[in-house]
Scaffold this active site. Structure first.
Site, PDB file in Angstrom:
ATOM      1  N   CYS A 235     -63.077 -53.577  90.968  1.00 40.47           N
ATOM      2  CA  CYS A 235     -62.477 -53.563  89.641  1.00 40.47           C
ATOM      3  C   CYS A 235     -60.967 -53.743  89.793  1.00 40.47           C
ATOM      4  O   CYS A 235     -60.338 -53.083  90.622  1.00 40.47           O
ATOM      5  CB  CYS A 235     -62.787 -52.228  88.979  1.00 40.47           C
ATOM      6  SG  CYS A 235     -62.300 -52.124  87.266  1.00 40.47           S
TER       7      CYS A 235
ATOM      8  N   GLU B   1     -69.680 -47.515  97.135  1.00 39.61           N
ATOM      9  CA  GLU B   1     -70.479 -48.377  98.024  1.00 39.61           C
ATOM     10  C   GLU B   1     -71.872 -48.629  97.454  1.00 39.61           C
ATOM     11  O   GLU B   1     -72.410 -49.729  97.605  1.00 39.61           O
ATOM     12  CB  GLU B   1     -70.564 -47.765  99.423  1.00 39.61           C
ATOM     13  CG  GLU B   1     -69.218 -47.561 100.083  1.00 39.61           C
ATOM     14  CD  GLU B   1     -68.321 -48.784 100.023  1.00 39.61           C
ATOM     15  OE1 GLU B   1     -68.834 -49.918  99.999  1.00 39.61           O
ATOM     16  OE2 GLU B   1     -67.098 -48.611  99.969  1.00 39.61           O
TER      17      GLU B   1
HETATM   18 ZN    ZN Z   1     -65.439 -51.823  98.001  1.00 40.52          ZN
HETATM   19 ZN    ZN Z   2     -64.109 -50.680  86.755  1.00 37.80          ZN
END
Ligand code: ZN
Ligand code: ZN
Length: 314
Positions: free
Chosen positions: A242, A232
């Site tokens: 990601c 966060e």
């Molecule tokens: Zn997130």
């Molecule tokens: Zn990453």
């Protein structure tokens, strides 16, 4: 009653990213000096050195974040071009504000997480004296739809409790609380919520384990809290989910999915946060390995150590 599962997606990033100065130029102290370790040039090389230590994401399991949401991911180069929010000038301190009652073990979890955040983001962290969370107005309270317990609206905590106390030198002010939070009426609960332009966020320990139960329970709760705090806070510095590697910045739909994701950032996300905070990646990995050694996080320690070693090689 039909209820929606709470997800980490509900860490609603309310506002558009604050405009920030995007420095991509490499600074050199002398014509033949190597680039600074946190320069894009050096970080591109660091990505290649640690890449073999990281796993690409496999296909999502049913119910996983990427089974639910299609997201494009974000490379290091895209991050640099995206004018990200980063700790700048006088705003370089991460403040941690404990809110409400904590057990002794929960207090230790918050203190250790503050130490981890300092190492992870290469920023000074200050833990404030605990503040009460007692006189919550009825409009910011409700009964949990899945347990009937007391829940506090996360937006109230951010805007009415934290924001008035935001220090001028804060990169971010993060509230930690043991109470159960909810974001709005559509969700059962939320692990936390952040407001990027106001630089405030609040995370709850309520669902992350019972650290007083045993040593193993403490370690699991600590690991959950470290992952969520790093994830966060990464969002607060404009790092998006990601989708390429197994990474702490993977989106997650449940604590079970969080458990399958690593504590470490992947090579690309490591480069983003080292650039954002001006960190030397090798020194950062060494500091993180030291933290994991102190707290018995053996597998995590090994990966951080191997990463630090990979960056020692020319
Ligand atoms: Zn997130
Ligand atoms: Zn990453």
């Amino acid at each position: 009653m039909t209820t929606r599962a709470a997800t980490l997606s509900a860490l609603v990033l309310i506002a558009a990213l604050a405009a920030a100065d995007c420095r991509t130029a490499t600074r050199r102290t002398a014509p033949n000096a190597p680039p600074a370790p946190s320069s894009p040039e050096a970080l591109r090389a660091a990505i290649e050195k640690v890449r073999p230590l990281h796993k690409l994401m496999g296909p999502p399991q049913p119910g996983d974040w990427l089974d639910t949401f299609k997201e494009p991911g974000q490379t290091f180069e895209e991050y640099l071009k995206g004018n990200p929010t980063r700790p700048e000038g006088a705003r370089r301190v991460l403040y941690v504000q404990p809110l409400g009652h904590f057990t002794p073990a929960q207090t230790r979890v918050v203190e250790f997480t503050a130490d981890f955040l300092s190492r992870f983001f290469n920023l000074p962290v200050r833990v404030r004296e605990p503040a009460p969370l007692d006189h919550v107005p009825p409009a910011a309270l409700r009964k949990s739809p899945i347990g009937g317990g007391r829940q506090v609206k996360a937006g109230y905590v951010m805007m009415e409790v934290l924001k008035p106390t935001l220090p001028t030198d804060a990169a971010a002010l993060i509230g930690f609380t043991s109470v159960d939070l909810f974001p709005d009426e559509t969700m059962n609960y939320v692990f936390g919520q952040a407001n990027l332009t106001e630089r405030v966020g609040v995370w709850s320990l309520y669902w992350l384990g019972r650290p007083d139960a045993s040593g193993d329970d403490f370690k699991f709760t600590l690991l959950h809290t470290l992952k969520i705090a790093a994830h966060e806070t990464g969002h607060m510095f404009s790092i998006q989910h990601c989708t390429k590697y197994e990474c702490v910045m993977n989106g997650t739909n449940s604590l079970q999915e969080t458990d399958r994701h690593p504590l470490d950032a992947c090579p690309e996300c490591m480069a983003k946060l080292c650039w954002a905070a001006g960190a030397d990646p090798r020194e950062r990995y060494a500091r993180l390995a030291d933290f994991c050694a102190q707290h018995g996080l053996t597998a995590e320690q090994r990966l951080f150590q191997e990463s630090a070693r990979a960056l020692e090689k020319n």
